[in-house]
Write a protein that holds these residues in place. Structure first.
Motif, PDB file in Angstrom:
ATOM      1  N   ARG A 111       0.830  -1.208   0.000  1.00  0.00           N
ATOM      2  CA  ARG A 111       0.000   0.000   0.000  1.00  0.00           C
ATOM      3  C   ARG A 111       0.863   1.255   0.000  1.00  0.00           C
ATOM      4  NH1 ARG A 111      -5.285   0.940   1.144  1.00  0.00           N
ATOM      5  NH2 ARG A 111      -5.609  -1.197   1.823  1.00  0.00           N
ATOM      6  N   SER A 145       4.438   6.776  -2.692  1.00  0.00           N
ATOM      7  CA  SER A 145       3.094   6.523  -3.203  1.00  0.00           C
ATOM      8  C   SER A 145       2.310   5.772  -2.133  1.00  0.00           C
ATOM      9  CB  SER A 145       3.198   5.684  -4.485  1.00  0.00           C
ATOM     10  OG  SER A 145       1.922   5.399  -4.998  1.00  0.00           O
ATOM     11  N   TYR A 146       1.045   6.163  -1.936  1.00  0.00           N
ATOM     12  CA  TYR A 146       0.199   5.508  -0.933  1.00  0.00           C
ATOM     13  C   TYR A 146      -1.166   5.217  -1.544  1.00  0.00           C
ATOM     14  CZ  TYR A 146      -2.205   4.453   3.399  1.00  0.00           C
ATOM     15  OH  TYR A 146      -2.925   3.817   4.386  1.00  0.00           O
ATOM     16  N   PHE A 147      -1.567   3.925  -1.560  1.00  0.00           N
ATOM     17  CA  PHE A 147      -2.834   3.532  -2.148  1.00  0.00           C
ATOM     18  C   PHE A 147      -3.990   3.800  -1.192  1.00  0.00           C
ATOM     19  CE2 PHE A 147      -0.383   1.536  -5.378  1.00  0.00           C
ATOM     20  CZ  PHE A 147      -1.239   1.493  -6.466  1.00  0.00           C
ATOM     21  N   ALA A 153      -4.184   6.031  -5.860  1.00  0.00           N
ATOM     22  CA  ALA A 153      -3.087   6.292  -4.929  1.00  0.00           C
ATOM     23  C   ALA A 153      -2.748   7.774  -4.974  1.00  0.00           C
ATOM     24  CB  ALA A 153      -1.854   5.467  -5.310  1.00  0.00           C
TER      25      ALA A 153
END
Length: 196
Positions: A111, A145-147, A153
């Protein structure tokens, strides 16, 4: 105010992400494609009634050649204008850009994943006097990057290490060369990615 907005976006994003209940693992895999980009607009009016405005749009497309590495392309357009206190145009610059990039993700199936991006671009600028400048740039920037869900994201890049060269489109003109290195709050860029 800027810090408040960034804090509000971060809190909303984390809350939204924690509320997601899915059976799939978010993250990137071989063969995944994504679109992202940025849009910006700002305007300034001074006490003497002079004013300026800036607009830019940069769509991007990427493809994962394996679990860790993505390649892609981007287009860009920006316009900067300014008027003096009598309403006369003093600046009217338009820039078109095309570029390619490569990204290496450290934890692609997760994630949250840090990445490094290397990009190469070409730009063409035309000003109010019909002068033209051609430019070439290469840069490296780290990011994360963060989903928020399986397909969306948020990303943020911080700082830059880069080199650029700009040459007026006229006989005998010499190029202006520039080297950039720094990590600064002005060098933080946020974006949204859609994976498909």
């Amino acid at each position: 105010m800027k810090k408040f907005i960034l804090s509000a976006v971060a809190v909303f994003s984390l809350t939204f992400a924690q509320a997601q209940e899915t059976g799939e693992n978010p993250g990137f895999d071989t063969g995944d494609m994504f679109i992202s980009g940025s849009v910006g607009y700002s305007t300034t009016k001074n006490p003497d009634d002079s004013k300026s405005s800036n607009f830019n749009i940069i769509p991007r497309f990427g493809y994962f050649v394996n679990d860790f590495f993505a390649v892609g392309a981007q287009l860009g357009y920006s316009k900067n204008t300014a008027e003096d206190s009598r309403g006369r145009d003093t600046v009217d610059n338009s820039t078109f850009e095309v570029g390619v990039f490569g990204r290496y993700y450290l934890l692609p199936g997760k994630r949250f994943t840090p990445y490094g991006e290397l990009n190469l671009g070409y730009g063409h600028t035309k000003d109010i006097f019909d002068n033209k400048v051609n430019g070439l740039n290469i840069g490296f920037m780290p990011g994360v990057s963060y989903f928020l869900s399986n397909n969306f994201a948020i990303e943020a890049s911080v700082g830059i290490l880069g080199y650029s060269s700009a040459k007026p489109d006229s006989d005998g003109a010499e190029a202006t060369k520039r080297f950039d290195f720094g990590i600064d709050t002005n060098d933080i860029n946020f974006g949204l990615i859609y994976k498909f």
